[in-house]
Scaffold this motif. Structure first.
Motif, short mmCIF file in Angstrom:
data_model
loop_
_atom_site.label_atom_id
_atom_site.label_comp_id
_atom_site.label_asym_id
_atom_site.label_seq_id
_atom_site.Cartn_x
_atom_site.Cartn_y
_atom_site.Cartn_z
N PRO A 278 0.82 -1.22 0.00
CA PRO A 278 0.00 0.00 0.00
C PRO A 278 0.85 1.27 0.00
CG PRO A 278 -0.81 -1.57 1.61
CD PRO A 278 0.49 -2.11 1.10
N HIS A 279 0.37 2.28 -0.67
CA HIS A 279 1.02 3.59 -0.71
C HIS A 279 0.17 4.58 0.08
CE1 HIS A 279 3.82 3.24 -4.41
NE2 HIS A 279 3.64 2.06 -3.88
N HIS A 280 0.84 5.57 0.64
CA HIS A 280 0.15 6.65 1.36
C HIS A 280 0.16 7.89 0.48
CE1 HIS A 280 1.25 3.90 4.59
NE2 HIS A 280 0.24 4.42 5.26
N TYR A 281 -0.99 8.54 0.40
CA TYR A 281 -1.14 9.76 -0.38
C TYR A 281 -1.66 10.85 0.54
CZ TYR A 281 -0.80 6.61 -4.37
OH TYR A 281 -0.38 5.68 -5.27
N THR A 282 -1.09 12.05 0.43
CA THR A 282 -1.53 13.17 1.24
C THR A 282 -2.36 14.11 0.38
OG1 THR A 282 0.47 13.03 2.58
CG2 THR A 282 -0.76 15.09 2.68
N PHE A 283 -3.57 14.41 0.83
CA PHE A 283 -4.47 15.34 0.13
C PHE A 283 -4.62 16.57 1.00
CE2 PHE A 283 -5.64 11.06 -1.07
CZ PHE A 283 -5.73 11.13 -2.44
N MET A 284 -4.54 17.74 0.36
CA MET A 284 -4.71 18.99 1.10
C MET A 284 -5.73 19.88 0.40
SD MET A 284 -0.87 19.98 2.30
CE MET A 284 -1.49 21.35 3.26
N ALA A 285 -6.55 20.53 1.20
CA ALA A 285 -7.50 21.51 0.69
C ALA A 285 -7.13 22.85 1.31
CB ALA A 285 -8.93 21.14 1.06
N LEU A 286 -7.03 23.88 0.47
CA LEU A 286 -6.67 25.21 0.94
C LEU A 286 -7.80 26.18 0.61
CD1 LEU A 286 -3.98 23.79 -0.53
CD2 LEU A 286 -2.93 25.74 0.55
N ALA A 287 -8.24 26.93 1.61
CA ALA A 287 -9.25 27.97 1.40
C ALA A 287 -8.54 29.31 1.28
CB ALA A 287 -10.23 28.00 2.57
N THR A 288 -8.90 30.08 0.26
CA THR A 288 -8.28 31.39 0.05
C THR A 288 -9.35 32.46 -0.16
OG1 THR A 288 -8.16 31.41 -2.37
CG2 THR A 288 -6.45 30.17 -1.22
N ASP A 289 -8.91 33.70 -0.17
CA ASP A 289 -9.80 34.80 -0.50
C ASP A 289 -9.60 35.26 -1.94
OD1 ASP A 289 -7.36 36.07 -0.30
OD2 ASP A 289 -7.97 37.44 1.30
N LEU A 290 -8.91 34.45 -2.74
CA LEU A 290 -8.66 34.79 -4.14
C LEU A 290 -9.90 34.51 -4.99
CD1 LEU A 290 -5.11 33.21 -4.54
CD2 LEU A 290 -5.66 35.64 -4.40
N ALA A 291 -10.06 35.28 -6.05
CA ALA A 291 -11.14 35.03 -7.00
C ALA A 291 -10.88 33.69 -7.70
CB ALA A 291 -11.19 36.15 -8.04
N GLY B 12 -7.66 29.03 5.46
CA GLY B 12 -7.73 27.75 6.18
C GLY B 12 -7.10 26.65 5.36
N VAL B 13 -6.62 25.63 6.08
CA VAL B 13 -5.98 24.48 5.42
C VAL B 13 -6.41 23.23 6.16
CG1 VAL B 13 -3.80 23.37 4.83
CG2 VAL B 13 -3.96 25.86 4.79
N SER B 14 -6.66 22.18 5.40
CA SER B 14 -7.00 20.90 5.99
C SER B 14 -6.34 19.81 5.16
CB SER B 14 -8.51 20.70 6.03
OG SER B 14 -8.82 19.47 6.66
N GLY B 15 -6.08 18.68 5.76
CA GLY B 15 -5.46 17.61 5.03
C GLY B 15 -5.86 16.25 5.56
N ILE B 16 -5.62 15.24 4.76
CA ILE B 16 -5.91 13.87 5.14
C ILE B 16 -4.91 12.97 4.42
CG2 ILE B 16 -7.61 13.51 3.31
CD1 ILE B 16 -9.16 11.75 5.32
N VAL B 17 -4.51 11.91 5.07
CA VAL B 17 -3.62 10.93 4.45
C VAL B 17 -4.46 9.68 4.14
CG1 VAL B 17 -1.60 9.46 4.76
CG2 VAL B 17 -1.60 11.79 5.66
N GLY B 18 -4.41 9.26 2.88
CA GLY B 18 -5.14 8.06 2.46
C GLY B 18 -4.17 6.93 2.17
N ARG B 19 -4.57 5.72 2.48
CA ARG B 19 -3.76 4.54 2.22
C ARG B 19 -4.48 3.74 1.13
NH1 ARG B 19 -3.66 -0.73 4.98
NH2 ARG B 19 -1.59 -1.62 4.73
N PHE B 20 -3.79 3.51 0.02
CA PHE B 20 -4.42 2.86 -1.12
C PHE B 20 -3.67 1.60 -1.50
CE2 PHE B 20 -5.80 7.18 -1.24
CZ PHE B 20 -7.11 7.11 -1.64
N VAL B 21 -4.44 0.57 -1.86
CA VAL B 21 -3.89 -0.70 -2.30
C VAL B 21 -4.46 -0.97 -3.70
CG1 VAL B 21 -3.77 -3.17 -1.81
CG2 VAL B 21 -3.89 -1.52 0.07
N HIS B 22 -3.61 -1.45 -4.60
CA HIS B 22 -4.08 -1.79 -5.96
C HIS B 22 -5.14 -2.90 -5.83
CE1 HIS B 22 -4.08 -3.09 -10.14
NE2 HIS B 22 -3.58 -1.89 -10.40
N PRO B 23 -6.25 -2.77 -6.55
CA PRO B 23 -7.37 -3.71 -6.39
C PRO B 23 -7.13 -5.13 -6.93
CG PRO B 23 -7.84 -2.14 -8.13
CD PRO B 23 -6.56 -1.71 -7.49
N SER B 24 -6.03 -5.38 -7.61
CA SER B 24 -5.85 -6.72 -8.20
C SER B 24 -5.49 -7.77 -7.19
CB SER B 24 -4.78 -6.67 -9.28
OG SER B 24 -3.54 -6.27 -8.75
#
Length: 68
Positions: free
Chosen positions: A20-33, A56-68
């Protein structure tokens, strides 16, 4: 461009037969158009432009395994 060289999001994809691999996802809130940043910017190009605009910033780490 992403690490796979694509200009669009392709999602996580652990190579078949690997642990399994770990992937980091981040969401960033800005005041930009919505159109304030040009399409296709790299992370290194975007981050300086966010200076002073992050709300604001938030993140999550997901663990994924190839489905085969």
């Amino acid at each position: 461009k992403g690490t796979a060289g694509a200009t669009h999001y392709m999602g996580p994809c652990t190579p078949a037969g690997q642990s399994p691999h770990h992937y980091t996802f981040m969401a960033l809130a800005t005041d930009l158009a919505p159109d304030a940043l040009a399409p296709g910017l790299t992370r290194e190009e975007v981050l300086p432009q966010l200076s002073g605009h992050l709300k604001g910033v938030s993140g999550i780490v997901g663990r994924f395994v190839h489905p085969s």
